[in-house]
Design an enzyme around this catalytic site. Structure first.
Site, PDB file in Angstrom:
ATOM      1  N   LYS A 252       0.861  -1.194   0.000  1.00 57.20           N
ATOM      2  CA  LYS A 252       0.000   0.000   0.000  1.00 57.20           C
ATOM      3  C   LYS A 252       0.889   1.233   0.000  1.00 57.20           C
ATOM      4  O   LYS A 252       1.706   1.419   0.899  1.00 57.20           O
ATOM      5  CB  LYS A 252      -0.905  -0.002   1.243  1.00 57.20           C
ATOM      6  CG  LYS A 252      -1.623   1.338   1.510  1.00 57.20           C
ATOM      7  CD  LYS A 252      -2.540   1.272   2.728  1.00 57.20           C
ATOM      8  CE  LYS A 252      -3.089   2.659   3.087  1.00 57.20           C
ATOM      9  NZ  LYS A 252      -3.951   2.640   4.303  1.00 57.20           N
ATOM     10  N   ASP A 257      -2.471  10.297   3.727  1.00 56.59           N
ATOM     11  CA  ASP A 257      -3.866   9.905   3.925  1.00 56.59           C
ATOM     12  C   ASP A 257      -4.572  10.943   4.790  1.00 56.59           C
ATOM     13  O   ASP A 257      -4.501  10.898   6.015  1.00 56.59           O
ATOM     14  CB  ASP A 257      -3.918   8.519   4.586  1.00 56.59           C
ATOM     15  CG  ASP A 257      -5.352   8.030   4.786  1.00 56.59           C
ATOM     16  OD1 ASP A 257      -6.275   8.652   4.211  1.00 56.59           O
ATOM     17  OD2 ASP A 257      -5.532   7.026   5.503  1.00 56.59           O
ATOM     18  N   LYS A 264      -9.908  13.008   8.249  1.00 56.50           N
ATOM     19  CA  LYS A 264      -9.420  12.631   9.570  1.00 56.50           C
ATOM     20  C   LYS A 264      -9.378  13.862  10.478  1.00 56.50           C
ATOM     21  O   LYS A 264      -9.230  14.983   9.985  1.00 56.50           O
ATOM     22  CB  LYS A 264      -7.982  12.086   9.448  1.00 56.50           C
ATOM     23  CG  LYS A 264      -7.882  10.696   8.862  1.00 56.50           C
ATOM     24  CD  LYS A 264      -6.424  10.222   8.879  1.00 56.50           C
ATOM     25  CE  LYS A 264      -6.276   8.852   8.250  1.00 56.50           C
ATOM     26  NZ  LYS A 264      -6.961   7.774   9.003  1.00 56.50           N
ATOM     27  N   ARG A 338      -7.691  -0.410   1.327  1.00 56.04           N
ATOM     28  CA  ARG A 338      -8.241  -1.667   0.797  1.00 56.04           C
ATOM     29  C   ARG A 338      -8.714  -1.502  -0.647  1.00 56.04           C
ATOM     30  O   ARG A 338      -8.734  -2.469  -1.400  1.00 56.04           O
ATOM     31  CB  ARG A 338      -9.345  -2.180   1.733  1.00 56.04           C
ATOM     32  CG  ARG A 338     -10.545  -1.303   1.839  1.00 56.04           C
ATOM     33  CD  ARG A 338     -11.365  -1.595   3.083  1.00 56.04           C
ATOM     34  NE  ARG A 338     -10.738  -1.098   4.311  1.00 56.04           N
ATOM     35  CZ  ARG A 338     -11.254  -1.234   5.527  1.00 56.04           C
ATOM     36  NH1 ARG A 338     -12.400  -1.865   5.698  1.00 56.04           N
ATOM     37  NH2 ARG A 338     -10.630  -0.755   6.592  1.00 56.04           N
TER      38      ARG A 338
HETATM   39  N1  BES Z   1      -3.994   4.635   7.023  1.00 56.39           N
HETATM   40  C1  BES Z   1      -5.101   4.400   7.881  1.00 56.39           C
HETATM   41  C2  BES Z   1      -4.790   3.407   8.991  1.00 56.39           C
HETATM   42  C3  BES Z   1      -3.795   3.862  10.022  1.00 56.39           C
HETATM   43  C4  BES Z   1      -4.226   4.412  11.214  1.00 56.39           C
HETATM   44  C5  BES Z   1      -2.453   3.676   9.829  1.00 56.39           C
HETATM   45  C6  BES Z   1      -3.328   4.812  12.174  1.00 56.39           C
HETATM   46  C7  BES Z   1      -1.543   4.055  10.794  1.00 56.39           C
HETATM   47  C8  BES Z   1      -1.972   4.614  11.961  1.00 56.39           C
HETATM   48  C9  BES Z   1      -6.262   3.814   7.070  1.00 56.39           C
HETATM   49  O1  BES Z   1      -6.349   4.251   5.766  1.00 56.39           O
HETATM   50  C10 BES Z   1      -7.509   4.245   7.759  1.00 56.39           C
HETATM   51  O2  BES Z   1      -7.767   5.415   7.784  1.00 56.39           O
HETATM   52  N2  BES Z   1      -8.252   3.286   8.283  1.00 56.39           N
HETATM   53  C11 BES Z   1      -9.457   3.580   8.974  1.00 56.39           C
HETATM   54  C12 BES Z   1     -10.486   2.587   8.506  1.00 56.39           C
HETATM   55  C13 BES Z   1     -11.893   2.928   8.956  1.00 56.39           C
HETATM   56  C14 BES Z   1     -12.374   4.172   8.272  1.00 56.39           C
HETATM   57  C15 BES Z   1     -12.781   1.754   8.627  1.00 56.39           C
HETATM   58  C16 BES Z   1      -9.187   3.422  10.454  1.00 56.39           C
HETATM   59  O3  BES Z   1      -8.419   2.551  10.848  1.00 56.39           O
HETATM   60  O4  BES Z   1      -9.731   4.221  11.219  1.00 56.39           O
HETATM   61 ZN    ZN Z   2      -4.597   4.858   4.890  1.00 53.67          ZN
HETATM   62 MN    MN Z   3      -7.455   6.074   5.599  1.00 46.52          MN
END
Ligand code: BES
Ligand code: ZN
Ligand code: MN
Length: 488
Positions: A252, A257, A264, A338
């Site tokens: 990935k 992000d 976020k 994903r």
């Molecule tokens: N890149 C993030 C996951 C992440 C979180 C990596 C903290 C490193 C540290 C991923 O893209 C994400 O935002 N995931 C969400 C998924 C949710 C929206 C279902 C998450 O984990 O909150």
């Molecule tokens: Zn991410």
């Molecule tokens: Mn994300």
């Protein structure tokens, strides 16, 4: 770029010990006779080494930990570092620990490691791994680390192993440099150019641009990048060191992000520069394979995108058609990894017919809640491959823990209007993410998904890295390839 640490091999030479001007590193144990290098230094310092190793403080050290005597009289050295090490059959984890202790103490002066007959490969590798700092963004960077001089009984016999340790350390440092790099510097385009430069190592590189990805139908990947000015890309790194179907490693590569329209919160968002950690491990691993001319067939594929909110950005509720053909309802634009992986996984299998697939992704915050920062989540559809990976990770000291896959979780990601939705809410967040990915893996293809969100960037020192990017995964995957995917 950041940690130009070298090794220099020497035969055992007691006079050179007396002349060395940087730091001397000796090995000794509490309550045991001093080895010959330590004995010699003890004589030159009129008993300082024997007193130190007989002390309660030294007795309290664990194997691999050390004690430093500054400005010892009778020597040219600035300091003597004495590492506690049992003379007989030192365990690999103790040698690794010693390496970390030595690497952590390294400054800009050279260190002379008086190893004599101690096995050096692991110790040197971990010293090099620990002696790392990211300084690319400093206007006034510190001088490079001093070299490690290795004094040993048979340097010729060890030379190839030390060169191998250096290549592995360089690969891990590359991964860390990439993860540490800010997103305005390391963009999809600059990352792709850097990958193209790796052709010089003998890798075959291809970079697919947006028009090509559109034609091929990687619309889920493209949907993630459509709100960004940085063009989405798919980079393919091909190392053909053996015949037969390849192992595919998929990473990935979300350069940053923001969450997209499902933005976020601001606090801590800066850490999302590390959301290309899976791609960084893939690239570091491919460099290692090329540098050590691995007799293995491996293809690395990294999906490079940036997840930004914008007038053109995808919305929650959008439905995108994946390369496989499955229709995905995008409930949350922050579950973007994903979407990228769904298309890259399918493309990898469709094109390369791999004998196994391993993906790495900073995929979910939920894996941090489950496992913290010491172990990555391991999801697999194949028990033998999972066991081999866990063995490899353990052998190099990288934490990993098997997590479940089970169709019972699929109800959480069933979509009312499309085939599948991209989030299943908070319960079992890492597992529903893995179940989502599994939909894009052919059932007969052995597959591992590594959720590395917790281990990629750490706030405190990790097993072999200072705080910051760890490079977790390069050593474990390389060890797995050596053990199971390499012709001997
Ligand atoms: N890149 C993030 C996951 C992440 C979180 C990596 C903290 C490193 C540290 C991923 O893209 C994400 O935002 N995931 C969400 C998924 C949710 C929206 C279902 C998450 O984990 O909150
Ligand atoms: Zn991410
Ligand atoms: Mn994300």
């Amino acid at each position: 770029m950041t940690s130009n640490t070298r090794t220099v091999l020497h035969p055992f030479d007691l006079d050179a010990i007396a002349q060395h001007e940087g730091r001397l590193v000796l090995f000794a144990d509490h309550g045991a006779a001093l080895p010959r290098a330590a004995r010699r230094v003890d004589r030159m310092t009129r008993g300082a080494v024997a007193r130190a190793t007989a002390s309660e403080a030294f007795a309290a050290l664990k194997p691999g930990e050390g004690m430093t005597l500054a400005w010892p009289s009778g020597l040219k050295a600035q300091a003597v570092q004495i590492i506690r090490m049992p003379a007989r059959k030192p365990a690999p984890q103790n040698l690794r620990k010693a390496g970390v202790t030595i690497g952590k103490a390294q400054g800009d002066q050279p260190a002379l490691i008086c190893a004599d007959t101690l096995p050096l490969r692991e110790m040197v590798q971990f010293a090099l791994l620990r002696a790392y700092r990211y300084q690319a963004q400093k206007s006034d960077p510190k001088p490079d680390f001093g070299p490690f001089h290795l004094m040993m009984r048979d340097p010729d016999a060890a030379a190839a192993q030390i060169a191998d340790a250096e290549a592995m350390a360089r690969a891990v440092h590359l991964t860390r440099d990439l993860v540490n790099a800010p997103a305005n510097i390391l963009t999809t385009s600059s990352f792709a150019s850097q990958i193209e430069g790796m052709q010089a190592l003998g890798l075959k590189i291809e970079v697919l641009d947006e028009a090509q990805l559109q034609d091929l139908g990687l619309r889920a990947l493209l949907a993630v990048g459509q709100g960004s000015d940085s063009p989405s890309k798919l980079a393919i790194l091909h190392w053909q060191g053996a015949e037969g179907p390849p192992l595919a490693v998929v990473g990935k590569g979300v350069m940053f992000d923001t969450g997209g329209i499902s933005l976020k919160p601001g606090a801590g968002m800066e850490d999302m520069t590390m959301d290309m950690g899976g791609a960084a491990v893939t690239v570091g691993l491919m460099q290692a394979l090329a540098e050590r001319r691995a007799r293995a067939h491996v293809v690395g594929l990294v999906g490079l995108v940036e997840n930004m909110p914008d007038a053109r950005a995808q919305r929650p509720g959008d439905v995108v058609k994946s390369l496989k053909g499955d229709m995905i309802e995008v409930i949350n634009t922050d579950a973007e990894g994903r979407l990228v992986l769904a298309d890259v996984l399918w493309y990898a299998q469709d094109r390369f017919k791999p004998r196994a697939v391993i993906d790495l992704a900073t995929l979910t915050g939920a894996i941090i809640i489950a496992l913290g920062h010491d172990k990555a989540g391991v999801f697999a559809n194949d028990d033998a491959l999972a066991a081999d990976f866990l063995t490899a990770a353990d052998a190099v000291g990288e934490g990993a823990w098997r997590m479940p896959l089970d169709p019972c979780y699929d109800t959480l990601i069933k979509s009312r209007i499309a085939d599948i939705k991209n989030t299943g809410g908070r319960p079992a967040g890492s597992i529903t993410a893995a179940q989502f990915l599994q939909r894009f893996v052919q059932p007969e293809t052995p597959w591992i998904h590594l959720d590395i969100a917790g281990v990629t960037l750490t706030k405190s020192d990790s097993a072999h890295a200072p705080k910051g990017a760890s490079g977790w995964g390069v050593l474990a995957l390389d060890a797995l390839i050596r053990a199971k995917f390499e012709d001997s």
